[in-house]
Scaffold this active site. Structure first.
Site, PDB file in Angstrom:
ATOM      1  N   ARG A   1       3.469 -44.425  33.928  1.00 33.31           N
ATOM      2  CA  ARG A   1       4.403 -45.417  32.821  1.00 33.31           C
ATOM      3  C   ARG A   1       5.660 -44.611  32.614  1.00 33.31           C
ATOM      4  O   ARG A   1       5.628 -43.959  32.733  1.00 33.31           O
ATOM      5  CB  ARG A   1       4.145 -45.793  31.812  1.00 33.31           C
ATOM      6  CG  ARG A   1       2.165 -46.862  31.620  1.00 33.31           C
ATOM      7  CD  ARG A   1       2.503 -46.651  30.387  1.00 33.31           C
ATOM      8  NE  ARG A   1       1.917 -46.138  29.238  1.00 33.31           N
ATOM      9  CZ  ARG A   1       2.287 -44.762  28.311  1.00 33.31           C
ATOM     10  NH1 ARG A   1       3.794 -45.409  28.509  1.00 33.31           N
ATOM     11  NH2 ARG A   1       1.653 -44.108  28.226  1.00 33.31           N
TER      12      ARG A   1
ATOM     13  N   GLY B   1      -0.122 -48.676  35.120  1.00 33.89           N
ATOM     14  CA  GLY B   1       0.218 -48.400  33.310  1.00 33.89           C
ATOM     15  C   GLY B   1       1.157 -49.551  33.699  1.00 33.89           C
ATOM     16  O   GLY B   1       1.672 -50.603  32.597  1.00 33.89           O
TER      17      GLY B   1
ATOM     18  N   LYS C   1      -1.133 -53.314  29.522  1.00 33.45           N
ATOM     19  CA  LYS C   1      -0.183 -52.370  28.631  1.00 33.45           C
ATOM     20  C   LYS C   1       0.417 -53.728  28.363  1.00 33.45           C
ATOM     21  O   LYS C   1       0.959 -53.802  27.139  1.00 33.45           O
ATOM     22  CB  LYS C   1       0.482 -51.540  29.212  1.00 33.45           C
ATOM     23  CG  LYS C   1      -0.443 -50.424  29.088  1.00 33.45           C
ATOM     24  CD  LYS C   1      -1.332 -49.765  28.602  1.00 33.45           C
ATOM     25  CE  LYS C   1      -1.694 -48.407  28.078  1.00 33.45           C
ATOM     26  NZ  LYS C   1      -2.614 -48.065  27.039  1.00 33.45           N
TER      27      LYS C   1
ATOM     28  N   HIS D   1      -4.179 -49.640  20.648  1.00 36.00           N
ATOM     29  CA  HIS D   1      -3.974 -48.740  21.384  1.00 36.00           C
ATOM     30  C   HIS D   1      -5.509 -48.115  21.148  1.00 36.00           C
ATOM     31  O   HIS D   1      -5.377 -46.685  20.554  1.00 36.00           O
ATOM     32  CB  HIS D   1      -3.287 -47.743  21.714  1.00 36.00           C
ATOM     33  CG  HIS D   1      -2.826 -46.937  22.572  1.00 36.00           C
ATOM     34  ND1 HIS D   1      -2.265 -46.065  22.757  1.00 36.00           N
ATOM     35  CD2 HIS D   1      -3.658 -47.435  23.954  1.00 36.00           C
ATOM     36  CE1 HIS D   1      -2.649 -45.635  23.799  1.00 36.00           C
ATOM     37  NE2 HIS D   1      -2.906 -46.511  24.903  1.00 36.00           N
TER      38      HIS D   1
ATOM     39  N   SER E   1      -1.200 -41.851  24.792  1.00 35.00           N
ATOM     40  CA  SER E   1      -2.854 -41.744  25.997  1.00 35.00           C
ATOM     41  C   SER E   1      -2.335 -40.418  26.168  1.00 35.00           C
ATOM     42  O   SER E   1      -1.780 -39.653  25.915  1.00 35.00           O
ATOM     43  CB  SER E   1      -1.029 -42.539  27.121  1.00 35.00           C
ATOM     44  OG  SER E   1      -0.935 -43.900  26.332  1.00 35.00           O
ATOM     45  N   ALA E   2      -3.271 -39.848  27.199  1.00 31.18           N
ATOM     46  CA  ALA E   2      -3.756 -38.735  27.767  1.00 31.18           C
ATOM     47  C   ALA E   2      -4.145 -38.085  26.423  1.00 31.18           C
ATOM     48  O   ALA E   2      -4.346 -37.150  26.710  1.00 31.18           O
ATOM     49  CB  ALA E   2      -3.416 -38.356  28.912  1.00 31.18           C
TER      50      ALA E   2
ATOM     51  N   GLY F   1      -7.517 -38.103  24.474  1.00 34.59           N
ATOM     52  CA  GLY F   1      -9.229 -37.804  24.940  1.00 34.59           C
ATOM     53  C   GLY F   1      -9.584 -39.048  24.246  1.00 34.59           C
ATOM     54  O   GLY F   1     -10.709 -39.234  23.776  1.00 34.59           O
TER      55      GLY F   1
ATOM     56  N   ASP G   1      -9.475 -47.709  25.795  1.00 29.59           N
ATOM     57  CA  ASP G   1      -7.912 -48.210  25.332  1.00 29.59           C
ATOM     58  C   ASP G   1      -7.499 -48.840  24.284  1.00 29.59           C
ATOM     59  O   ASP G   1      -6.267 -48.629  24.136  1.00 29.59           O
ATOM     60  CB  ASP G   1      -7.704 -48.095  26.816  1.00 29.59           C
ATOM     61  CG  ASP G   1      -5.882 -48.048  26.600  1.00 29.59           C
ATOM     62  OD1 ASP G   1      -5.698 -46.778  26.260  1.00 29.59           O
ATOM     63  OD2 ASP G   1      -5.153 -48.609  27.794  1.00 29.59           O
TER      64      ASP G   1
ATOM     65  N   ARG H   1      -6.163 -40.922  38.073  1.00 26.00           N
ATOM     66  CA  ARG H   1      -6.544 -41.451  37.467  1.00 26.00           C
ATOM     67  C   ARG H   1      -7.420 -42.309  38.135  1.00 26.00           C
ATOM     68  O   ARG H   1      -8.349 -41.986  39.187  1.00 26.00           O
ATOM     69  CB  ARG H   1      -5.969 -43.018  37.395  1.00 26.00           C
ATOM     70  CG  ARG H   1      -4.773 -42.731  36.377  1.00 26.00           C
ATOM     71  CD  ARG H   1      -5.176 -42.934  35.208  1.00 26.00           C
ATOM     72  NE  ARG H   1      -4.039 -42.411  34.123  1.00 26.00           N
ATOM     73  CZ  ARG H   1      -3.925 -42.886  32.751  1.00 26.00           C
ATOM     74  NH1 ARG H   1      -4.979 -43.613  32.123  1.00 26.00           N
ATOM     75  NH2 ARG H   1      -2.265 -42.458  32.143  1.00 26.00           N
TER      76      ARG H   1
HETATM   77  C1  OXD Z   1      -1.671 -45.299  28.603  1.00 20.50           C
HETATM   78  C2  OXD Z   1      -2.714 -45.783  29.919  1.00 20.50           C
HETATM   79  O1  OXD Z   1      -1.297 -44.427  29.341  1.00 20.50           O
HETATM   80  O2  OXD Z   1      -4.044 -46.729  29.204  1.00 20.50           O
HETATM   81  O3  OXD Z   1      -2.053 -45.127  27.513  1.00 20.50           O
HETATM   82  O4  OXD Z   1      -3.558 -45.486  30.345  1.00 20.50           O
HETATM   83 MN    MN Z   2      -4.133 -45.949  26.958  1.00 16.41          MN
END
Ligand code: OXD
Ligand code: MN
Length: 601
Positions: free
Chosen positions: A86, A218, A225, A245, A267-268, A270, A294, A385
């Site tokens: 992103r 993303g 998003k 989120h 993001s990322a 866990g 997510d 991803r």
């Molecule tokens: C993020 C995603 O970047 O979920 O939050 O891909």
């Molecule tokens: Mn996310």
């Protein structure tokens, strides 16, 4: 003036539910006139359509065929090396005034931005196919379900959205023909995938998104998003619900008592792993099920919050995923999956850093170059991803399609913090929980371009996703709390605290069940805790640590408060609030003063 729009082809495969909504048809005509594609293709997400698009994508190198015996119905996509995450610096919220976008968003004037984007989109699809994708976010019978239309010139986007959303007829049916029906207009064009012409623009007042110059999920799967969070959060405030989120999971005891919790991690950090957690052997009979990994949309019902997952699939980070860290994710991505930017082995399988087993002796890396274990470059991009349907997940919750949603007992907040923040603690009440969310921070990851590992404040993990003024977003949380007679308890967790040796103190993954169990105990009124200045803290014996190989000192460190660190932390809260330029609600300033007083500041 000559009408430059190509003939709009009859919908392919949409069957009887032909798109007849006049507002939609007019808009599609307008975008086709602007972008001048060779033809227009209405998508329905059917198997037949996917087969056709996969075959075309293989011919055009948009997808690479994998060994269908090893990973059936799965393909590899490589995005442009300049386009792998992103781009927060090129993401804009275009509200009539800058103040409405607030201090945490890039703002640009709507009229000027539309004009600039119209210029970039003029003739942008010449010689290409324009795909029109009707999709629905949320279960079909949910009052929160939203309809989006995404126009794109990328087959990768069509194939990904057919996994990530409920696509085609189901969306058109729900949309109907009423001229004032609410639906989101999304336009995406790859252009020449040039970062200088990369803009992800949101027009909340018009329920419109325009994204150009990128092919990274993303930025271009506009359902996610862009609609479900940025436009979603704007609509949520207007319509008195919440777009967050957050993962959503169910946790069921051996006696059959079930709770649902929602968790906001940046993001990322866990979320997918936590949503798919498998309890360790010690927790025999306990079961965790996934509603979403997510995004959570929540509304008030009978004084409680009920959540739905608006998505239909997972767009998860691959590196680090293994049968050890997340067996349910591994099973989910063993078939019917699009991989992006992972490595390709000589026998047509996929590979990434952290996958089970030894690395291959030779592979092709995410950029398409030769790779061996001696290479200094990573084989898979750190933000590579998987895109896979939620129905691939063996732990999918049976109520995932329930329109009314699932009742939320607890909201868990958390970030990646090497120090300061204990493993888990509970907010005193809803407003204090909102303060915990508003002051959350995390070390940055590869999910967005920019420096990795820098601590930044990321309120409710929504810093890059809140589609309006963050001060009003905080107020919205406070206002929602006033309407709840049975609010979720709010907790903060930190799986990432490190000891003096720089190693993680907590094993994480499945062992996070021990923390989740304490959270559930607190929801049931049975878990013990000590009052501290930051909230309710478990003492070591309040956590079930049986059969866990962990040092007592490590547990003390994990649950401990270091006064010096907290003095710095509270100063950082103040600095963050000050940086927002007066938008923070009085109630949260009061919470900060109370916290400071607890540390004699
Ligand atoms: C993020 C995603 O970047 O979920 O939050 O891909
Ligand atoms: Mn996310």
């Amino acid at each position: 003036m000559k009408n430059l729009a190509p003939a709009i082809f009859p919908p392919m495969g949409i069957g009887d539910a032909k798109p007849t909504n006049k507002a939609v048809l007019d808009w599609v005509h307008e975008i086709a006139t602007l972008t001048q594609p060779e033809n227009v293709f209405w998508c329905d997400g059917s198997e037949r359509e996917n087969d056709f698009l996969i075959a075309e994508s293989l011919k055009q190198d948009v997808l690479i065929e994998l060994n269908q015996k090893k990973v059936p119905r799965s393909y590899l996509h490589r995005s442009h090396p300049n386009d792998v995450a992103r781009v927060e610096q090129f993401t804009f919220v275009c509200t009539p005034t800058k103040q409405e976008a607030g201090p945490t968003n890039n703002w640009s004037d709507p009229a000027e931005t539309y004009a600039k984007l119209r210029g970039l989109l003029t003739g942008a699809m010449r010689g290409r196919t324009m795909f029109v994708i009707p999709y629905m976010m949320g279960p079909a019978d949910s009052p929160l379900a939203k309809i989006g239309l995404e126009i794109t010139d990328s087959k990768y986007v069509v194939l990904s959205l057919s996994i990530m959303t409920r696509m085609g007829e189901i969306a058109l049916k729900r949309l109907g023909n009423h001229p004032s029906e609410e639906w989101n207009r999304g336009v995406h064009s790859l252009l020449d995938v040039n970062p200088e012409r990369r803009f992800i623009c949101h027009f909340p007042q018009d329920n419109t998104i325009i994204s150009v110059g990128s092919g990274y999920g993303g930025n271009v799967l506009l359902s996610k998003k862009c609609l479900a969070l940025r436009i979603g959060s704007y609509l949520a405030r207007k319509q008195n619900w919440m777009a967050e989120h957050m993962l959503i999971l169910g946790v069921e005891s051996p006696e059959g008592r079930k709770h649902y919790v929602a968790a906001a991690f940046p993001s990322a950090c866990g979320k997918t792993n936590f949503a798919m957690l498998i309890p360790p052997a010690h927790f025999k009979g306990w079961k965790v099920t996934t509603v979403g990994d997510d995004i959570g949309w929540m509304r008030i019902r009978d004084g409680r919050l009920y959540a739905v997952n608006p998505e239909n699939g997972y767009f998860g980070v691959v590196p680090g995923t293994s049968y050890k860290s997340n067996p349910n994710a591994m099973r989910s991505i063993a078939h019917h999956t699009i991989y992006t930017n992972v490595a390709l082995t000589d026998d047509g399988d996929v590979w990434w850093e952290g996958k089970d087993g030894p690395p291959p002796v030779h592979a092709i890396d995410w950029r398409g170059n030769d790779w061996t274990p001696q290479s200094t470059e990573k084989a898979a991009h750190p933000n590579s991803r998987f895109t896979t349907g939620m129905r691939n997940n063996p732990a999918l919750d049976p109520d995932v399609e329930k329109g009314e949603g699932v009742p939320i007992s607890a909201i868990i907040l958390g970030g990646r913090r090497s120090d300061t923040v204990p493993l888990v603690y509970q907010g005193f009440d809803w407003n204090h929980g909102v303060y915990l969310g508003a002051t959350m921070a995390s070390e940055t990851t590869a999910a967005a371009t920019g420096a990795v590992g820098r601590v930044r404040r990321d309120p409710m993990a929504m810093l890059p996703f809140c589609g309006y003024n963050i001060g009003e977003y905080f107020q919205h949380w406070l206002d929602i709390g006033k309407q709840l007679t049975n609010p979720p308890l709010i907790f903060n967790v930190n799986w990432f605290r490190k000891g003096a040796d720089g190693k993680f103190l907590w094993p994480g993954f499945g062992e996070n069940m021990r923390v989740l169990k304490w959270i559930i105990d607190r929801c049931e009124g049975s878990g013990g805790a000590l009052k501290s200045p930051i909230g309710w803290l478990p003492s070591p014996h309040d956590l079930d640590l049986a059969e866990l190989d962990i040092d007592h000192n490590a547990v003390d460190e994990l649950l401990g408060l270091d006064h010096e660190e907290w003095q710095k932390e509270i100063a950082a809260h103040k600095e963050f609030f000050d940086s927002l330029g007066g938008v923070v609600p009085e109630e949260l300033q009061k919470q900060r003063e109370q916290l400071a007083a607890g540390f004699d500041l």
